[in-house]
Design a protein around this motif. Structure first.
Motif, PDB file in Angstrom:
ATOM      1  N   SER A 150       0.819  -1.210   0.000  1.00 13.86           N
ATOM      2  CA  SER A 150       0.000   0.000   0.000  1.00 13.86           C
ATOM      3  C   SER A 150       0.852   1.260   0.000  1.00 13.86           C
ATOM      4  O   SER A 150       0.442   2.301  -0.537  1.00 13.86           O
ATOM      5  N   LEU A 151       2.030   1.200   0.619  1.00 16.86           N
ATOM      6  CA  LEU A 151       2.858   2.389   0.787  1.00 16.86           C
ATOM      7  C   LEU A 151       3.984   2.505  -0.235  1.00 16.86           C
ATOM      8  O   LEU A 151       4.520   3.603  -0.453  1.00 16.86           O
ATOM      9  N   ALA A 152       4.392   1.407  -0.835  1.00 15.77           N
ATOM     10  CA  ALA A 152       5.532   1.443  -1.749  1.00 15.77           C
ATOM     11  C   ALA A 152       5.175   2.209  -3.019  1.00 15.77           C
ATOM     12  O   ALA A 152       4.122   1.969  -3.627  1.00 15.77           O
ATOM     13  N   PRO A 153       6.040   3.145  -3.440  1.00 18.13           N
ATOM     14  CA  PRO A 153       5.788   3.868  -4.704  1.00 18.13           C
ATOM     15  C   PRO A 153       5.737   2.904  -5.893  1.00 18.13           C
ATOM     16  O   PRO A 153       6.327   1.830  -5.870  1.00 18.13           O
ATOM     17  N   LYS A 154       5.037   3.352  -6.951  1.00 13.60           N
ATOM     18  CA  LYS A 154       4.875   2.506  -8.130  1.00 13.60           C
ATOM     19  C   LYS A 154       5.679   3.019  -9.317  1.00 13.60           C
ATOM     20  O   LYS A 154       5.397   2.677 -10.462  1.00 13.60           O
TER      21      LYS A 154
END
Length: 1007
Positions: free
Chosen positions: A416-420
């Motif tokens: 949910s928090l990791a950048p894409k």
């Protein structure tokens, strides 16, 4: 007939040799029938008769001469002569068994040796005086009886322990059997018959022919790999002939050739065109601990254990025969993450030369994250310090023991928090179903107590796999690559063992492998592959050059169905003692220490029970050479400064011994030093000549010292107070040599019963193997020191060994050593460990050690509980019987006499309390290999028909037992030796999860 006019001495020797021929024939028959399932074909027993038996008969000639001399002394009314021989033999036996610290003092050892020698001399004197007064046929019968008992004791009592004890039994077998020649002795008034002379002449002729035939026989028997293995393990007499044959004609080394090198080069050819395009795709790698492939539904398992992995398999490629490189988590994961066979590389200290999967992908723009337990680096942790400290190259990690629900929440938060902005390489290692197995209420399985809890853990791990797939597909871009595999398999008694890390049979090294991703259509890939192939496959799919150091191959063509139909694949796996090469449906399993290789075809024999060496000798030779080639190429780049032979020898390759020996003459002193150290490690007799020259003439003191130590270990100059022994003691132990040299000297001395290096061994154990030791010792070194402690009966080592019991890796070896030492201080601490032992395969050795230490009644609570757990301790009933703790008043019954096994038993047993119960029935020896079925009733209720397990125990589940007295009526053609009615018991629960997070906090996601 003038040829038959033998003198009396010649005739007697010939008769004894003729009886030895009969003895060898009986052993051939016993081994051939008792272990027939282990032979490739009936031709192997023919080879035993043609090649091994002559070597054994040639060895028996001095024994025959000795037996006749002893008999002539007895008949000549000179029992004092026999007593003198008994005195010498008894002294030799006493010296051989009186090793250890308590016997190190001459004031203690001398009286012991004298007492034993006098007792043996007295017995010999009495026998020499009394036996001539008995009828010859009676003496012959008594001799046959003693010989049979000695042979059985040599075969089954303390195998591989107490060499002096077993050597004495070996001689006793022959000496006692020699008495059977008395059946040919005529009455005093009669002349020897022609038949008697013919038998004697035949005995001499056969013995003489055997001496002439032995060198040729040794060269021929060395080609019979499977036969040598079986005889060495099973036959007391012919097994020693195997050892002598190996000395006469050592097994040839496994050599590679141009064709083999071409095969390897073709398999690892870097394709110019890639088969897959994964650029920009997330890569999700899930490894499951101790998951054997044949317990997945998609691999044909009857139970529905893995619906989520099955669903993935239906979307992509499922590899039918994938293999890990080593059945230990640490080595297997390190190999998977580097694309190399890391076990031999780490033994050479080449950890720093290996980049991991995460490091490679980070270089090409990937974000990396890992979720794994600390157990990933449990085995030989010190070898993985850099990988552990650098978190295998991952930017983000959660390294902790976490239940599946916690791990699911951690992964969800991370995603949910990791950048894409970058593609993601995500690795999750699921600790379930690693032992000790815990049944999960949400995934119940019943019907097979051996694997119910294991399958429940498999299902729990599968559920987490399903959650990971769902979370990635919900929170990341579409088109992710999913790879699901395992670090190793798990044995459930398939080849007599438990768990993993000990063999390279299918159950321990075959793992599931499912790959789903862009360009992969549903298919099943049948040729063997390796988990080290996954890294180069991903690099090729990303159009990244594959580094030349990587040993795996690109599986892209297999994933898209572009491989030729004739493709045989390749897999290699190894432990300290075994290697496996897989090609097509063939599996070559080699036992490294005796150079014996066995071929199996898993298409016909998936359980690897029936070798086919004779049917396909050319294939065996081909795969042997491939094994050698794979081992030779390991470390060529990483350790390029060492000669191939030395590199192989330092990895423990016994076949490299002759080539290592030549390096003792190398111009470089550093090479000669390593070669001398390697010679000590290999302890190979064929290196003796070069070692003698190096010890005498090398100008480097270190080379001379290690050569001397290697020679001492080989048995050169080991007589007490010999020049070599005293030189080692004075030059190494007393004059400030290095720690390694002192430990090596102590080990070599201990192997020959000399305790003067005991203090060095204790110091080394304290420094490297006790909890919180300042150094991290190697498992092989620990085992060598433990063997020395056992040989010396080192009571001084007992306190340190008791502290080491908490080390799961060393515990079974420590337990065995404590039992051999025989110090009763170990009994209570061992009882405490045994009573709460969670590792099923440790319970039997611990119980047997406690029995040997004198535990009886105190042993029963633990035996009772473990006999009643979901996975019962089968040997508990035999130990309880030997401890004389089974009686009807306590739920037990024992046959009325040793060796008696009635086919029917009716008895009333008393139980302490009603409730769910289990009945253990100990059958006659060999029940587990016969077709005998147990039937009968308990309180009038018929029991299901049951067959015995490998421990000759029938396990009958009874459900609720209503009363305190139970009427049991049983029958089986296999025979019944003992009964034990025990209450069902819960398994010992696992410890609570460790509250430890060595990774970044969950709200700190690297940019």
């Amino acid at each position: 007939m003038w040829l038959l006019r033998l003198r009396r001495f010649d005739r007697d020797v010939g008769l004894v040799l003729a009886t030895f021929v009969v003895l060898l024939a009986i052993e051939n028959l016993a081994i051939g029938i008792g272990y027939r399932s282990e032979f490739v074909s009936s031709w192997e027993m023919g080879s035993a008769r043609l090649y091994l038996s002559p070597i054994a008969l040639a060895l028996s000639i001095p024994i025959a001469l000795s037996a006749v001399l002893v008999a002539r002394l007895a008949v000549g009314r000179r029992p004092w002569g026999v007593g003198l021989i008994g005195l010498i033999g008894g002294a030799a036996l006493a010296i051989g068994v009186s090793t250890g610290r308590r016997m190190a003092s001459l004031a203690v050892r001398a009286p012991f040796v004298a007492l034993v020698a006098l007792v043996v001399a007295l017995v010999a004197w009495l026998l020499a005086r009394e036996l001539p007064r008995l009828r010859p046929t009676l003496v012959a019968a008594l001799g046959a009886l003693v010989a049979v008992v000695a042979w059985l004791a040599d075969a089954f009592v303390l195998p591989r322990l107490y060499p002096a004890f077993h050597l004495a039994l070996f001689f006793l077998t022959f000496i006692a059997w020699a008495a059977t020649s008395l059946v040919f002795v005529p009455r005093r008034s009669a002349r020897p018959s022609t038949a008697t002379s013919l038998v004697a002449f035949a005995g001499i002729l056969l013995a003489a022919a055997s001496v002439a035939w032995a060198p040729h026989a040794a060269k021929r028997i060395v080609l019979e790999d499977n036969l040598r293995r079986v005889m060495l393990e099973r036959a007391p007499v012919l097994g020693r002939a195997v050892v002598v044959g190996n000395r006469i004609a050592p097994p040839p080394p496994l050599e590679d050739d141009a064709a083999t090198e071409a095969t390897l080069a073709n398999l690892r050819e870097r394709k110019k065109t890639r088969a897959l395009d994964w650029q920009g795709s997330d890569i999700v790698l899930v490894t499951i601990d101790a998951l054997r492939a044949d317990h997945l539904s998609s691999y044909g398992y009857a139970r529905k254990t893995t619906p989520n992995i099955d669903a993935l398999a239906a979307r992509g490629a499922r590899f039918e025969h994938a293999y890990c490189p080593t059945p230990h988590t640490s080595y297997s994961i390190a190999s998977l993450m580097t694309g190399k066979y890391m076990k031999p590389l780490l033994a050479l200290g080449a950890e720093d030369e290996s980049e991991t999967w995460a490091v490679q992908l980070r270089r090409y723009g990937y974000r990396t994250a890992a979720f794994y337990p600390p157990a990933v680096f449990f085995i030989d942790e010190h070898r993985f310090r850099r990988m552990r400290d650098e978190s295998l190259g991952f930017e983000y990690k959660k390294e902790e023991f976490a239940a599946t629900h916690l791990r699911r929440a951690q992964i969800e938060r991370y995603l949910s928090l990791a950048p894409k902005d970058k593609p993601l390489f995500l690795w999750v290692h699921i600790f379930e179903p690693h032992e000790p197995y815990e049944a999960h209420p949400d995934f119940p399985f019943e019907g097979d107590p051996r694997v119910d809890a294991y399958d429940s853990e498999v299902a729990a791990a599968d559920a987490l796999v399903g959650d990971i797939v769902r979370l990635v597909e919900e929170k990341r871009s579409p088109g992710a690559v999913f790879i699901v595999s395992a670090d190793h398999g798990e044995e459930h008694g398939d080849h007599g063992g438990r768990y993993h890390g000990t063999t390279v049979y299918e159950e321990q090294v075959r793992v599931p492998l499912v790959v789903v991703g862009p360009g992969i259509a549903p298919r099943v890939v049948r040729p063997p592959v390796q988990t080290i192939d996954l890294l180069p496959t991903s690099l090729a799919a990303l159009d990244v050059p594959i580094p030349p150091r990587i040993r795996g191959r690109d599986l892209g063509p297999a994933l898209v169905g572009a491989e030729p139909e004739a493709e045989q694949g390749l897999a290699f796996a190894e432990t300290d003692d075994y290697t496996l090469v897989a090609r097509g449906t063939d599996r070559l399993v080699c036992a490294r220490k005796i150079g014996s290789c066995t071929l199996f075809d898993i298409a016909r024999d998936p359980g690897q029970k029936r070798p086919i060496n004779d049917e396909r000798a050319a294939r065996v030779d081909e795969l042997k050479k491939l094994t050698a080639a794979i081992e030779r190429e390991t470390g060529k780049v990483e350790v390029s400064g060492l000669p191939d032979a030395l590199r192989r020898g330092l990895q423990g390759d016994r076949d490299a011994a002759e080539d290592v020996a030549t390096l003792l003459d190398d111009a470089r002193v550093d090479i000669r030093r390593l070669a001398a150290r390697c010679a000590f490690k290999l302890a190979a007799p064929e290196m003796k000549a070069q070692l003698v020259r190096a010890e005498s003439h090398d100008d480097d003191a270190e080379v001379r010292r290690w050569s001397s130590l290697a020679l001492l270990r080989l048995g050169e100059g080991v007589a007490p107070r010999s020049a070599r022994v005293e030189a080692v003691v004075d030059g190494v132990l007393r004059r400030g040599a290095t720690t390694d040299e002192k430990v090596a000297a102590a080990l070599a001395l201990a192997e020959h019963g000399d305790a003067r290096g005991e203090a060095e061994l204790i110091a080394r154990w304290s420094a490297a193997f006790v909890p919180d030791a300042p150094e991290a010792g190697e498992l092989d070194d620990a085992r060598a020191i433990l063997s020395a402690f056992a040989a010396l009966r080192s009571k001084s080592a007992v306190p340190l060994l008791l502290r080491t019991l908490e080390d799961v890796r060393l515990r079974p070896h420590v337990v065995a050593t404590l039992a051999e030492i025989g110090d009763f201080r170990a009994k209570d601490p061992l009882l405490e460990v045994f009573s709460v032992e969670r590792y099923v395969h440790f319970r039997g050795p611990e119980a047997r050690a406690l029995f040997k230490l004198g535990a009886r009644e105190k042993l029963m609570p633990g035996l009772t509980r473990f006999a009643g757990t979901p996975e019962p301790m089968a040997e508990a009933i035999a130990i309880a019987r030997d401890a004389r703790q089974l009686s009807p008043d306590h739920g037990g019954w024992v046959a009325p006499a040793p060796g008696v096994h009635p086919e029917s038993v009716a008895v009333k047993l008393r139980v302490d309390k009603p409730g769910p119960s289990r009945l253990l029935v100990l059958g006659a020896p060999g029940s587990g290999t016969t077709s005998g079925v147990l039937g009968g009733t308990v309180d009038g209720v018929p029991i299901p028909e049951t067959t015995a397990n490998d421990a000759d125990v029938f396990v009958v589940e009874l459900g609720e037992v209503a009363g305190r007295e139970v009427q049991v009526s049983l029958t089986t053609s296999a025979g019944i030796g003992a009964l034990w009615l025990v209450p069902r018991a819960d398994e010992i629960p696992p410890p609570p999860p460790r509250a430890w997070d060595a990774g970044a906090p969950s709200d700190e996601i690297p940019p």
